[in-house]
Write an enzyme that holds these catalytic residues in place. Structure first.
Site, PDB file in Angstrom:
ATOM      1  N   ASN A  20     -66.195  26.035 -38.439  1.00  8.71           N
ATOM      2  CA  ASN A  20     -66.653  26.485 -39.767  1.00  8.71           C
ATOM      3  C   ASN A  20     -67.578  27.699 -39.716  1.00  8.71           C
ATOM      4  O   ASN A  20     -67.476  28.594 -40.550  1.00  8.71           O
ATOM      5  CB  ASN A  20     -67.265  25.322 -40.551  1.00  8.71           C
ATOM      6  CG  ASN A  20     -68.391  24.639 -39.821  1.00  8.71           C
ATOM      7  OD1 ASN A  20     -68.552  24.806 -38.614  1.00  8.71           O
ATOM      8  ND2 ASN A  20     -69.175  23.867 -40.539  1.00  8.71           N
ATOM      9  N   GLY A  27     -70.020  19.209 -34.351  1.00  4.13           N
ATOM     10  CA  GLY A  27     -68.651  18.856 -34.716  1.00  4.13           C
ATOM     11  C   GLY A  27     -68.645  17.538 -35.458  1.00  4.13           C
ATOM     12  O   GLY A  27     -69.648  17.151 -36.067  1.00  4.13           O
ATOM     13  N   SER A  28     -67.535  16.838 -35.381  1.00  5.62           N
ATOM     14  CA  SER A  28     -67.391  15.617 -36.173  1.00  5.62           C
ATOM     15  C   SER A  28     -68.145  14.455 -35.522  1.00  5.62           C
ATOM     16  O   SER A  28     -68.385  14.448 -34.306  1.00  5.62           O
ATOM     17  CB  SER A  28     -65.916  15.278 -36.307  1.00  5.62           C
ATOM     18  OG  SER A  28     -65.374  15.068 -35.022  1.00  5.62           O
ATOM     19  N   THR A  29     -68.470  13.461 -36.312  1.00  7.91           N
ATOM     20  CA  THR A  29     -69.200  12.289 -35.804  1.00  7.91           C
ATOM     21  C   THR A  29     -68.363  11.542 -34.775  1.00  7.91           C
ATOM     22  O   THR A  29     -68.887  11.099 -33.751  1.00  7.91           O
ATOM     23  CB  THR A  29     -69.587  11.364 -36.974  1.00  7.91           C
ATOM     24  OG1 THR A  29     -70.498  12.097 -37.809  1.00  7.91           O
ATOM     25  CG2 THR A  29     -70.270  10.104 -36.499  1.00  7.91           C
ATOM     26  N   THR A  37     -66.115  12.690 -32.642  1.00  9.82           N
ATOM     27  CA  THR A  37     -66.154  13.375 -31.343  1.00  9.82           C
ATOM     28  C   THR A  37     -67.572  13.312 -30.766  1.00  9.82           C
ATOM     29  O   THR A  37     -67.745  13.172 -29.552  1.00  9.82           O
ATOM     30  CB  THR A  37     -65.687  14.837 -31.471  1.00  9.82           C
ATOM     31  OG1 THR A  37     -64.464  14.873 -32.204  1.00  9.82           O
ATOM     32  CG2 THR A  37     -65.451  15.467 -30.117  1.00  9.82           C
ATOM     33  N   GLY A  38     -68.563  13.374 -31.636  1.00 12.90           N
ATOM     34  CA  GLY A  38     -69.955  13.273 -31.185  1.00 12.90           C
ATOM     35  C   GLY A  38     -70.211  11.978 -30.427  1.00 12.90           C
ATOM     36  O   GLY A  38     -70.929  11.953 -29.430  1.00 12.90           O
ATOM     37  N   GLU A  49     -75.064  17.674 -33.515  1.00 11.49           N
ATOM     38  CA  GLU A  49     -75.125  18.093 -34.926  1.00 11.49           C
ATOM     39  C   GLU A  49     -73.783  17.705 -35.529  1.00 11.49           C
ATOM     40  O   GLU A  49     -72.776  18.365 -35.284  1.00 11.49           O
ATOM     41  CB  GLU A  49     -75.346  19.610 -35.029  1.00 11.49           C
ATOM     42  CG  GLU A  49     -76.685  20.072 -34.481  1.00 11.49           C
ATOM     43  CD  GLU A  49     -77.875  19.660 -35.341  1.00 11.49           C
ATOM     44  OE1 GLU A  49     -77.667  19.242 -36.501  1.00 11.49           O
ATOM     45  OE2 GLU A  49     -79.005  19.733 -34.844  1.00 11.49           O
ATOM     46  N   CYS A  80     -71.495  21.675 -42.914  1.00  8.21           N
ATOM     47  CA  CYS A  80     -71.947  20.321 -42.594  1.00  8.21           C
ATOM     48  C   CYS A  80     -72.923  19.821 -43.642  1.00  8.21           C
ATOM     49  O   CYS A  80     -72.831  18.686 -44.086  1.00  8.21           O
ATOM     50  CB  CYS A  80     -72.564  20.290 -41.209  1.00  8.21           C
ATOM     51  SG  CYS A  80     -73.825  21.545 -40.959  1.00  8.21           S
ATOM     52  N   GLU A 138     -81.798  21.523 -34.154  1.00  4.78           N
ATOM     53  CA  GLU A 138     -81.632  22.933 -33.802  1.00  4.78           C
ATOM     54  C   GLU A 138     -82.569  23.711 -34.701  1.00  4.78           C
ATOM     55  O   GLU A 138     -82.934  23.252 -35.781  1.00  4.78           O
ATOM     56  CB  GLU A 138     -80.182  23.369 -34.005  1.00  4.78           C
ATOM     57  CG  GLU A 138     -79.245  22.657 -33.041  1.00  4.78           C
ATOM     58  CD  GLU A 138     -77.853  23.249 -32.967  1.00  4.78           C
ATOM     59  OE1 GLU A 138     -77.320  23.659 -34.007  1.00  4.78           O
ATOM     60  OE2 GLU A 138     -77.297  23.284 -31.852  1.00  4.78           O
TER      61      GLU A 138
HETATM   62  P1  NAD Z   1     -64.336  18.275 -33.898  1.00  7.72           P
HETATM   63  O1  NAD Z   1     -65.313  17.238 -33.517  1.00  7.72           O
HETATM   64  O2  NAD Z   1     -62.921  17.909 -34.005  1.00  7.72           O
HETATM   65  O3  NAD Z   1     -64.387  19.494 -32.872  1.00  7.72           O
HETATM   66  C1  NAD Z   1     -65.569  20.159 -32.530  1.00  7.72           C
HETATM   67  C2  NAD Z   1     -65.455  20.707 -31.123  1.00  7.72           C
HETATM   68  O4  NAD Z   1     -65.360  19.637 -30.193  1.00  7.72           O
HETATM   69  C3  NAD Z   1     -64.249  21.596 -30.866  1.00  7.72           C
HETATM   70  O5  NAD Z   1     -64.665  22.682 -30.064  1.00  7.72           O
HETATM   71  C4  NAD Z   1     -63.325  20.680 -30.094  1.00  7.72           C
HETATM   72  O6  NAD Z   1     -62.418  21.388 -29.276  1.00  7.72           O
HETATM   73  C5  NAD Z   1     -64.298  19.877 -29.268  1.00  7.72           C
HETATM   74  N1  NAD Z   1     -63.817  18.588 -28.774  1.00  7.72           N
HETATM   75  C6  NAD Z   1     -62.705  17.895 -29.148  1.00  7.72           C
HETATM   76  N2  NAD Z   1     -62.622  16.745 -28.452  1.00  7.72           N
HETATM   77  C7  NAD Z   1     -63.705  16.687 -27.631  1.00  7.72           C
HETATM   78  C8  NAD Z   1     -64.196  15.739 -26.688  1.00  7.72           C
HETATM   79  N3  NAD Z   1     -63.564  14.576 -26.450  1.00  7.72           N
HETATM   80  N4  NAD Z   1     -65.345  16.004 -26.049  1.00  7.72           N
HETATM   81  C9  NAD Z   1     -66.008  17.150 -26.280  1.00  7.72           C
HETATM   82  N5  NAD Z   1     -65.594  18.089 -27.148  1.00  7.72           N
HETATM   83  C10 NAD Z   1     -64.456  17.863 -27.828  1.00  7.72           C
HETATM   84  O7  NAD Z   1     -64.924  18.860 -35.250  1.00  7.72           O
HETATM   85  P2  NAD Z   1     -64.258  19.945 -36.205  1.00  7.72           P
HETATM   86  O8  NAD Z   1     -63.198  19.263 -36.994  1.00  7.72           O
HETATM   87  O9  NAD Z   1     -63.937  21.161 -35.428  1.00  7.72           O
HETATM   88  O10 NAD Z   1     -65.510  20.300 -37.152  1.00  7.72           O
HETATM   89  C11 NAD Z   1     -65.756  19.718 -38.394  1.00  7.72           C
HETATM   90  C12 NAD Z   1     -66.903  18.730 -38.309  1.00  7.72           C
HETATM   91  O11 NAD Z   1     -68.068  19.344 -37.776  1.00  7.72           O
HETATM   92  C13 NAD Z   1     -67.337  18.196 -39.659  1.00  7.72           C
HETATM   93  O12 NAD Z   1     -67.495  16.785 -39.600  1.00  7.72           O
HETATM   94  C14 NAD Z   1     -68.686  18.838 -39.906  1.00  7.72           C
HETATM   95  O13 NAD Z   1     -69.544  18.138 -40.749  1.00  7.72           O
HETATM   96  C15 NAD Z   1     -69.205  18.972 -38.528  1.00  7.72           C
HETATM   97  N6  NAD Z   1     -70.233  20.023 -38.468  1.00  7.72           N
HETATM   98  C16 NAD Z   1     -71.525  19.667 -38.294  1.00  7.72           C
HETATM   99  C17 NAD Z   1     -72.528  20.620 -38.286  1.00  7.72           C
HETATM  100  C18 NAD Z   1     -73.968  20.244 -38.099  1.00  7.72           C
HETATM  101  O14 NAD Z   1     -74.766  21.107 -37.787  1.00  7.72           O
HETATM  102  N7  NAD Z   1     -74.345  19.006 -38.296  1.00  7.72           N
HETATM  103  C19 NAD Z   1     -72.193  21.953 -38.429  1.00  7.72           C
HETATM  104  C20 NAD Z   1     -70.860  22.293 -38.609  1.00  7.72           C
HETATM  105  C21 NAD Z   1     -69.881  21.309 -38.615  1.00  7.72           C
END
Ligand code: NAD
Length: 466
Positions: A144, A218-220, A222-223, A240, A274, A447
């Site tokens: 994003n 990224g997403s919860t 994957t987090g 995050e 996010c 952050e």
């Molecule tokens: P995602 O979790 O699918 O991917 C994020 C990153 O993680 C990508 O680079 C991906 O290649 C990598 N990834 C995939 N599998 C992995 C694994 N097993 N281990 C480590 N890394 C892996 O998220 P997305 O769909 O790209 O992003 C959207 C999400 O991110 C939304 O839920 C949004 O709320 C969140 N987001 C949060 C913030 C914040 O600061 N809190 C900011 C921006 C986006």
């Protein structure tokens, strides 16, 4: 010269293969990005590990100089980066320019932070507290805000003396890879490494035994995988993650300002923020007026490709998200009332009309789930306490906002909201010099600000006998 190569050990290298990058305004591929295989990823980590002792013992002044030179190079190429960001991410050019400028400002902010040894008094004699770098940091970002979110990781990590392996999302790799071209001339080899992948190397990177810390946005879901992968070596993690921010408009709010402010925040970056307001709770007494003004402000939004003149809302970034948002809208339209929008645009690419849905129950998916797209539910409340309780529902806790003329009351109510940031008469007010992070399942750590640098350090106490 081949563009969009990776930076490993100071060299711009081609990947084992390339992947096509889709322009979300056409749905067609417009460039190829080099991606790493496992061997190249391991090489990047090894290069960062080799570079760590030298970089950690480099003076703060020299590290600062490198970061400032890097920021300057980015600033000089701001127009190029903004236009590339529009192509790969989809956002309007004005928002892309803002993102590049904010990235430059963020790097400069972090560059100026010096971590000094603190001497503290104690009845048994003074002792020293020092913040030391951790080692190799893995920075993983989503699609994003590829530029800002990456800089929130490498800039504080580098100024604190860590080395970095940075990995962008596979649908927006280009601006991050291009940073490698700038970094190659600025940082000593191995200090900053940039690798791309096809969504297949994240787990290997976070589980790598030579990585000391993972900073993930990224997403919860994957987090959680990242957190699990850190257990074995007890890696430090900053997460995050997702959010489902409530905005609460009280009876005494400036309704026009609230409607305009919320329309701007809801549809910023096509809702793919996010900490965007994702469910709006409006006091019954002012509901009709708010609805009218909010719909009017939303109807002023111009949907189109990011590089078209006058466009204020771009396409959704990728096909998967487009399908998800479209399904959410179709489902919400069945039980709620669509006040404006409600359709995908009749053109190629991933365009979704800015959409407002009223009359949904608190159990509707558009209310309980993170939509991450240009659609928002309007909800009514009659009792403030009840509005706070509903705002606190769910597993997210990233941001929230309260809209009122009574600042004292707002500050009091803010204390009752489970969110990392509570904004008053604004939403998504995120700055590099203000800490930002989630509670509950929205994340871990922060952050921004001094706290954002501390995340890349460990404490050492040196205490001599008196
Ligand atoms: P995602 O979790 O699918 O991917 C994020 C990153 O993680 C990508 O680079 C991906 O290649 C990598 N990834 C995939 N599998 C992995 C694994 N097993 N281990 C480590 N890394 C892996 O998220 P997305 O769909 O790209 O992003 C959207 C999400 O991110 C939304 O839920 C949004 O709320 C969140 N987001 C949060 C913030 C914040 O600061 N809190 C900011 C921006 C986006």
């Amino acid at each position: 010269m081949t563009p969009y190569r990776m930076l490993i050990d100071g060299q711009l290298v081609e990947g084992a293969r390339t992947i096509p990058v889709i322009d979300p305004s056409t749905g067609e591929s417009f460039a190829d990005a080099h991606v790493a295989d496992e061997t190249q990823l391991d090489e990047a980590v090894a290069a960062a590990a080799r570079a760590f002792p030298g970089w950690a013992s480099t003076s703060w002044q020299k590290r600062r100089e490198c970061l400032l030179r890097f920021a300057l190079r980015l600033d000089e190429e701001a127009d190029y980066f903004a236009r590339l960001l529009v192509r790969e991410q989809g956002k309007p050019l004005s928002e892309a320019r803002f993102e590049v400028d904010a990235t430059v400002r963020g790097i400069r902010f972090y560059a100026d932070i010096e971590l000094k040894v603190e001497i503290r008094d104690h009845p048994t004699g003074p002792y020293e507290v020092e913040r030391q770098p951790l080692g190799v940091v893995a920075g993983i970002t989503p699609w994003n805000f590829p530029m800002i979110l990456a800089s929130n990781k490498y800039a504080p990590a580098l100024i604190a003396g860590n080395t970095v392996v940075l990995k962008p999302a596979p649908t927006t790799p280009l601006t991050t890879l291009e940073l490698g071209r700038l970094a190659a001339d600025v940082f000593p080899r191995g200090v900053l490494n940039i690798v791309a992948d096809d969504n297949d190397l994240g787990a290997r990177l976070t589980g790598h035994p030579d990585v000391a810390k993972v900073s993930f946005t990224g997403s919860t879901i994957t987090g959680k995988a990242v957190m699990r992968s850190a257990v074995e070596d007890m890696k430090r993690v900053t997460l995050e993650l997702g959010g489902n921010d409530p905005a609460i408009v009280l009876q005494d709010a400036d309704i026009e300002a609230a409607a305009r402010g919320l329309a701007a925040a809801v549809f910023l970056n096509a809702g793919q923020v996010c900490a965007a307001p994702k469910r709006l709770y409006i006091a019954e007494e002012v509901y009709e007026e708010f609805q009218e003004r909010f719909v009017a402000a939303t109807r002023e939004i111009r949907l189109g490709a990011g590089d078209e003149e006058g466009v204020t809302l771009g396409p959704v970034q990728n096909r998967m998200q487009f399908d998800k948002v479209r399904a959410l809208i179709e489902e919400a339209a069945k039980s709620g009332t669509v006040l404006t929008g409600g359709h995908v645009a009749n053109r190629p690419g991933f365009f979704v009309e800015p959409t407002i849905v009223a009359d949904l129950s608190d159990e509707a998916r558009l209310v309980t789930d993170e939509q991450f797209g240009p659609v928002v539910p309007l909800l009514r409340f009659t009792d403030e306490g009840d509005a706070i309780a509903r705002a606190n529902q769910g597993s997210f806790g990233l941001g929230a906002s309260i809209w009122t003329r009574d600042l004292k009351r707002a500050r009091l109510l803010a204390r009752g909201i489970s969110a990392g940031s509570v904004w008053i008469n604004q939403h998504t007010a995120i700055h590099p010099d203000i800490p930002f992070g989630g509670v509950k399942q929205s994340g871990l750590g922060s952050e921004g600000g001094m706290e954002g640098v501390h995340e890349y350090t460990r404490l050492q106490v040196v205490n001599a006998a008196a």
